[in-house]
Design a protein around this motif. Sequence first.
Motif, PDB file in Angstrom:
ATOM      1  N   LEU A  61       0.847  -1.192   0.000  1.00  0.00           N
ATOM      2  CA  LEU A  61       0.000   0.000   0.000  1.00  0.00           C
ATOM      3  C   LEU A  61       0.884   1.244   0.000  1.00  0.00           C
ATOM      4  O   LEU A  61       1.588   1.513   0.955  1.00  0.00           O
ATOM      5  N   HIS A  62       0.847   1.997  -1.105  1.00  0.00           N
ATOM      6  CA  HIS A  62       1.645   3.217  -1.224  1.00  0.00           C
ATOM      7  C   HIS A  62       0.715   4.426  -1.294  1.00  0.00           C
ATOM      8  O   HIS A  62      -0.129   4.509  -2.186  1.00  0.00           O
ATOM      9  N   VAL A  63       0.876   5.336  -0.347  1.00  0.00           N
ATOM     10  CA  VAL A  63       0.066   6.546  -0.305  1.00  0.00           C
ATOM     11  C   VAL A  63       1.017   7.732  -0.233  1.00  0.00           C
ATOM     12  O   VAL A  63       1.814   7.842   0.702  1.00  0.00           O
ATOM     13  N   LEU A  64       0.962   8.593  -1.236  1.00  0.00           N
ATOM     14  CA  LEU A  64       1.803   9.797  -1.289  1.00  0.00           C
ATOM     15  C   LEU A  64       3.298   9.490  -1.153  1.00  0.00           C
ATOM     16  O   LEU A  64       4.044  10.241  -0.542  1.00  0.00           O
ATOM     17  N   GLY A  65       3.717   8.364  -1.683  1.00  0.00           N
ATOM     18  CA  GLY A  65       5.133   8.010  -1.666  1.00  0.00           C
ATOM     19  C   GLY A  65       5.604   7.286  -0.419  1.00  0.00           C
ATOM     20  O   GLY A  65       6.774   6.978  -0.284  1.00  0.00           O
ATOM     21  N   GLY A  66       4.712   7.003   0.506  1.00  0.00           N
ATOM     22  CA  GLY A  66       5.091   6.305   1.730  1.00  0.00           C
ATOM     23  C   GLY A  66       4.179   5.126   1.980  1.00  0.00           C
ATOM     24  O   GLY A  66       3.125   4.990   1.368  1.00  0.00           O
ATOM     25  N   THR A  67       4.603   4.261   2.880  1.00  0.00           N
ATOM     26  CA  THR A  67       3.777   3.121   3.252  1.00  0.00           C
ATOM     27  C   THR A  67       3.523   3.170   4.751  1.00  0.00           C
ATOM     28  O   THR A  67       4.413   3.519   5.531  1.00  0.00           O
ATOM     29  N   PRO A  68       2.315   2.828   5.170  1.00  0.00           N
ATOM     30  CA  PRO A  68       2.050   2.792   6.607  1.00  0.00           C
ATOM     31  C   PRO A  68       2.766   1.608   7.246  1.00  0.00           C
ATOM     32  O   PRO A  68       2.839   0.527   6.657  1.00  0.00           O
ATOM     33  N   ASP A  69       3.322   1.807   8.410  1.00  0.00           N
ATOM     34  CA  ASP A  69       4.014   0.744   9.126  1.00  0.00           C
ATOM     35  C   ASP A  69       3.197   0.384  10.354  1.00  0.00           C
ATOM     36  O   ASP A  69       3.485   0.812  11.471  1.00  0.00           O
ATOM     37  N   ALA A  70       2.155  -0.407  10.132  1.00  0.00           N
ATOM     38  CA  ALA A  70       1.262  -0.794  11.221  1.00  0.00           C
ATOM     39  C   ALA A  70       2.002  -1.622  12.266  1.00  0.00           C
ATOM     40  O   ALA A  70       1.699  -1.527  13.455  1.00  0.00           O
ATOM     41  N   LEU A  71       2.977  -2.394  11.836  1.00  0.00           N
ATOM     42  CA  LEU A  71       3.742  -3.202  12.781  1.00  0.00           C
ATOM     43  C   LEU A  71       4.507  -2.314  13.758  1.00  0.00           C
ATOM     44  O   LEU A  71       4.542  -2.582  14.961  1.00  0.00           O
ATOM     45  N   LEU A  72       5.097  -1.252  13.266  1.00  0.00           N
ATOM     46  CA  LEU A  72       5.825  -0.334  14.135  1.00  0.00           C
ATOM     47  C   LEU A  72       4.877   0.362  15.113  1.00  0.00           C
ATOM     48  O   LEU A  72       5.196   0.520  16.297  1.00  0.00           O
ATOM     49  N   VAL A  73       3.701   0.736  14.653  1.00  0.00           N
ATOM     50  CA  VAL A  73       2.716   1.392  15.520  1.00  0.00           C
ATOM     51  C   VAL A  73       2.224   0.416  16.589  1.00  0.00           C
ATOM     52  O   VAL A  73       2.092   0.779  17.762  1.00  0.00           O
ATOM     53  N   VAL A  74       1.984  -0.833  16.214  1.00  0.00           N
ATOM     54  CA  VAL A  74       1.581  -1.845  17.200  1.00  0.00           C
ATOM     55  C   VAL A  74       2.701  -2.084  18.201  1.00  0.00           C
ATOM     56  O   VAL A  74       2.462  -2.187  19.413  1.00  0.00           O
ATOM     57  N   LEU A  75       3.920  -2.153  17.722  1.00  0.00           N
ATOM     58  CA  LEU A  75       5.057  -2.364  18.600  1.00  0.00           C
ATOM     59  C   LEU A  75       5.205  -1.222  19.605  1.00  0.00           C
ATOM     60  O   LEU A  75       5.435  -1.452  20.802  1.00  0.00           O
ATOM     61  N   VAL A  76       5.057   0.006  19.152  1.00  0.00           N
ATOM     62  CA  VAL A  76       5.136   1.156  20.053  1.00  0.00           C
ATOM     63  C   VAL A  76       4.006   1.093  21.080  1.00  0.00           C
ATOM     64  O   VAL A  76       4.221   1.352  22.266  1.00  0.00           O
ATOM     65  N   SER A  77       2.823   0.710  20.660  1.00  0.00           N
ATOM     66  CA  SER A  77       1.703   0.602  21.592  1.00  0.00           C
ATOM     67  C   SER A  77       1.936  -0.492  22.623  1.00  0.00           C
ATOM     68  O   SER A  77       1.677  -0.289  23.816  1.00  0.00           O
ATOM     69  N   VAL A  78       2.443  -1.636  22.194  1.00  0.00           N
ATOM     70  CA  VAL A  78       2.754  -2.718  23.136  1.00  0.00           C
ATOM     71  C   VAL A  78       3.800  -2.245  24.140  1.00  0.00           C
ATOM     72  O   VAL A  78       3.686  -2.478  25.348  1.00  0.00           O
ATOM     73  N   ALA A  79       4.813  -1.556  23.662  1.00  0.00           N
ATOM     74  CA  ALA A  79       5.877  -1.083  24.546  1.00  0.00           C
ATOM     75  C   ALA A  79       5.358  -0.036  25.529  1.00  0.00           C
ATOM     76  O   ALA A  79       5.735  -0.044  26.700  1.00  0.00           O
ATOM     77  N   LEU A  80       4.509   0.857  25.072  1.00  0.00           N
ATOM     78  CA  LEU A  80       3.943   1.863  25.972  1.00  0.00           C
ATOM     79  C   LEU A  80       3.072   1.225  27.046  1.00  0.00           C
ATOM     80  O   LEU A  80       3.073   1.659  28.198  1.00  0.00           O
ATOM     81  N   LEU A  81       2.331   0.201  26.669  1.00  0.00           N
ATOM     82  CA  LEU A  81       1.396  -0.424  27.599  1.00  0.00           C
ATOM     83  C   LEU A  81       2.054  -1.442  28.517  1.00  0.00           C
ATOM     84  O   LEU A  81       1.635  -1.626  29.658  1.00  0.00           O
ATOM     85  N   ARG A  82       3.093  -2.138  28.036  1.00  0.00           N
ATOM     86  CA  ARG A  82       3.674  -3.250  28.776  1.00  0.00           C
ATOM     87  C   ARG A  82       5.099  -3.035  29.262  1.00  0.00           C
ATOM     88  O   ARG A  82       5.619  -3.825  30.021  1.00  0.00           O
ATOM     89  N   GLY A  83       5.784  -1.992  28.770  1.00  0.00           N
ATOM     90  CA  GLY A  83       7.121  -1.704  29.265  1.00  0.00           C
ATOM     91  C   GLY A  83       8.224  -2.038  28.279  1.00  0.00           C
ATOM     92  O   GLY A  83       7.989  -2.578  27.194  1.00  0.00           O
ATOM     93  N   SER A  84       9.442  -1.716  28.681  1.00  0.00           N
ATOM     94  CA  SER A  84      10.586  -1.819  27.777  1.00  0.00           C
ATOM     95  C   SER A  84      10.987  -3.262  27.472  1.00  0.00           C
ATOM     96  O   SER A  84      11.375  -3.565  26.346  1.00  0.00           O
ATOM     97  N   ILE A  85      10.899  -4.153  28.444  1.00  0.00           N
ATOM     98  CA  ILE A  85      11.293  -5.547  28.204  1.00  0.00           C
ATOM     99  C   ILE A  85      10.314  -6.211  27.242  1.00  0.00           C
ATOM    100  O   ILE A  85      10.725  -6.882  26.286  1.00  0.00           O
ATOM    101  N   ALA A  86       9.030  -6.024  27.480  1.00  0.00           N
ATOM    102  CA  ALA A  86       8.027  -6.587  26.568  1.00  0.00           C
ATOM    103  C   ALA A  86       8.138  -5.951  25.184  1.00  0.00           C
ATOM    104  O   ALA A  86       7.999  -6.639  24.165  1.00  0.00           O
ATOM    105  N   GLY A  87       8.425  -4.641  25.129  1.00  0.00           N
ATOM    106  CA  GLY A  87       8.581  -3.967  23.843  1.00  0.00           C
ATOM    107  C   GLY A  87       9.787  -4.475  23.072  1.00  0.00           C
ATOM    108  O   GLY A  87       9.715  -4.696  21.862  1.00  0.00           O
TER     109      GLY A  87
END
Length: 173
Positions: free
Chosen positions: A26-52
């Motif tokens: 999926l290419h939008v305006l020359g970039g692709t969304p990185d849903a995996l990175l967003v999920v990873l950041v959310s997991v890390a925010l919610l569960r901490g640095s070791i889980a992240g």
Amino acid sequence: MSVAATRIAPVVFVVAMLQVSAFSALHVLGGTPDALLVVLVSVALLRGSIAGAAAGFVAGLLVDAATLGTLGETALLLTLAGYWAGRYGETTGRGRRYAPPLAVAAITVLVGVGGTTLHYMLGDAAAAAQTLAPVLPGLALNLLLAYPIHRLVRRLVGERRRDDRVRGVEILV
């Protein structure tokens, strides 16, 4: 295996496979969304640095294996991203409204620059302008995904209780 790991592992696996198969095309305006990175950041925010960091390592290995890329390259970047997002969540109020988009913005830029630096260090002949050009459109797309994905991850994975951090301090005191 802990309860947190049994909740995080399926989410990371499914999103990693969706990232490789659907979101990367999926290419939008020359970039692709990185849903995996967003999920990873959310997991890390919610569960901490070791889980992240653990979720980032597993997600990176899955992506590297699925794309037949240099094994460990994405794993290194996502491990560092998960750890630093988790540290941000542990040291500041993770319940703050601006925490998810701020963490997603910072980690998206850092992963883009870190990936370019890592490619350069490995001797890849890619120009920095080519590899850094999709970072800004990808950043905008990731910011659009930050709140909805964070809410979904909070429902699926749950949040680490506040007293989990304090328990280690009570033992020492």
